[in-house]
Structure formats: C-alpha cells, structure tokens
Write a protein that holds these residues in place. Sequence first.
Motif, short mmCIF file in Angstrom:
data_model
loop_
_atom_site.label_atom_id
_atom_site.label_comp_id
_atom_site.label_asym_id
_atom_site.label_seq_id
_atom_site.Cartn_x
_atom_site.Cartn_y
_atom_site.Cartn_z
N TYR A 140 -16.02 20.03 37.48
CA TYR A 140 -17.47 19.98 37.68
C TYR A 140 -17.79 18.74 38.51
O TYR A 140 -17.14 17.70 38.35
CB TYR A 140 -18.21 19.87 36.34
N ARG A 141 -18.79 18.86 39.36
CA ARG A 141 -19.23 17.70 40.12
C ARG A 141 -19.65 16.63 39.12
O ARG A 141 -20.52 16.85 38.28
CB ARG A 141 -20.38 18.06 41.04
N SER B 155 -22.69 17.93 36.89
CA SER B 155 -23.46 19.08 37.38
C SER B 155 -23.66 20.12 36.29
O SER B 155 -24.59 20.91 36.37
CB SER B 155 -22.78 19.71 38.59
N SER B 156 -22.82 20.10 35.28
CA SER B 156 -22.94 21.07 34.18
C SER B 156 -24.07 20.69 33.23
O SER B 156 -24.30 21.38 32.24
CB SER B 156 -21.62 21.16 33.42
N GLY B 157 -24.76 19.59 33.53
CA GLY B 157 -25.90 19.19 32.72
C GLY B 157 -25.63 18.05 31.77
O GLY B 157 -26.55 17.59 31.09
N GLY B 158 -24.41 17.57 31.68
CA GLY B 158 -24.10 16.49 30.76
C GLY B 158 -24.37 15.13 31.36
O GLY B 158 -24.16 14.91 32.54
N ASP B 159 -24.86 14.22 30.53
CA ASP B 159 -25.05 12.83 30.91
C ASP B 159 -24.31 11.97 29.91
O ASP B 159 -24.27 12.29 28.72
CB ASP B 159 -26.53 12.45 30.92
N ALA C 257 -17.59 9.28 28.19
CA ALA C 257 -18.09 10.20 27.18
C ALA C 257 -19.43 10.73 27.66
O ALA C 257 -20.16 10.06 28.39
CB ALA C 257 -18.23 9.50 25.83
N TRP C 258 -19.75 11.97 27.24
CA TRP C 258 -21.01 12.58 27.64
C TRP C 258 -21.42 13.60 26.60
O TRP C 258 -20.61 14.07 25.82
CB TRP C 258 -20.89 13.20 29.03
N GLU C 259 -22.70 13.90 26.60
CA GLU C 259 -23.24 14.95 25.74
C GLU C 259 -23.18 16.25 26.53
O GLU C 259 -23.63 16.30 27.68
CB GLU C 259 -24.68 14.65 25.34
N GLY C 260 -22.61 17.26 25.93
CA GLY C 260 -22.48 18.54 26.62
C GLY C 260 -22.30 19.67 25.63
O GLY C 260 -22.56 19.51 24.43
N TYR C 261 -21.81 20.79 26.13
CA TYR C 261 -21.55 21.96 25.28
C TYR C 261 -20.67 21.54 24.11
O TYR C 261 -19.60 20.95 24.30
CB TYR C 261 -20.85 23.04 26.12
N GLN D 108 -13.86 28.81 43.11
CA GLN D 108 -14.98 28.29 42.32
C GLN D 108 -15.41 29.35 41.30
O GLN D 108 -16.37 30.08 41.51
CB GLN D 108 -16.13 27.88 43.25
N VAL D 109 -14.64 29.42 40.22
CA VAL D 109 -14.88 30.39 39.15
C VAL D 109 -14.87 29.67 37.81
O VAL D 109 -14.32 28.57 37.69
CB VAL D 109 -13.81 31.50 39.15
N ASP D 110 -15.49 30.27 36.81
CA ASP D 110 -15.51 29.70 35.47
C ASP D 110 -14.30 30.13 34.64
O ASP D 110 -14.04 29.57 33.59
CB ASP D 110 -16.79 30.11 34.73
#
Length: 163
Positions: free
Chosen positions: A51-52, A66-70, A85-89, A144-146
Amino acid sequence: MDPDQIDPASEGRVLSPDDGDYLRFERTLAHPPAEVWQALTHPDRTAAWAYRTEFEPREGGAVTMSSGGDGEVLAWDEPHALEYAWEGYGGRWHVRIAIADSHHGTLLTFDHVAPDPNNPDFAAGWHWHLDRLEQHLAGEEPAQVDSDAHFEELQRLYTHAEG
C-alpha cells in the motif's frame, strides 16, 4: 520467481519470547541495503508491492497509508531499522523491520508484532506482500490486485500449518 513455488525458507514463523509472540519472516535479497530501504520507505515504491505508505522520516513521525490507516514511526535508523504502528483493519498494527548487509545483498528481517501474530491470514498476507517486494526489487511490476492464486495458496499453506 515462480508464484506457484513456495520456498519453505521464506515462510513466516511465530516466535514466542518472554515479551510476547511475533511473526517473523527472514529474506535474503539480492540488492544493497539502501535499495531495499528505498523500496520499504518511498511512497511510490511501497505502492508497487503493498500500500502507498508515507513516512515522516524520524522517530515519532507520522505514518499515512493509502488504505486509510494513520500511525506513528517508532524507530527510524536509515537504512538499518524501521518500526511503525498504525490503526487499521483489525485494530492496531505494529511491524519491525531490520536490514543488514549480507554476502548476497541484504538480510531483511520482518516482524509482525500485532494484531494477533498467530493469525494464519496475517501470515499469508505478509508472505504475499514480501514476495511482491522481491518482484518489485527484481524490476518486475506486481499486478495491482488485492488477491491472486499465489495468495490463496499461501492462505491454504498457513491455515494447514496451524491445524
């Protein structure tokens, strides 16, 4: 790299020291540490294999994915060590990466600390991303696939290893 061939040496394993479990991958990469560092820390390069991810290059700096984690940079020692470390899924994610010179290029040690290092899906996911990192370093452009057939095979491998 043939995605249908899974090298047992590239498999992750859970280690259980006194301070808690973590999932460890060790890879020998045929590239110098500075090149590996760039692939792990430059936003355009991280986007190619995972992920970017943008880093404020210092301990205590910000991490934005880019997946939304900060999150936050916990260690930044270019080109030797990166921890963040980041908050994510699934909650708070935490990884540690060590880079060392090797006779064959670079020894990359990648530790997944949280969440749940015993989760076979996380093992399959990091294995898949690290395989994609190797493709990127070799000059290939990972699709670029999941998910793909290789990822599904890794999920079977780690789920079976757990059972």
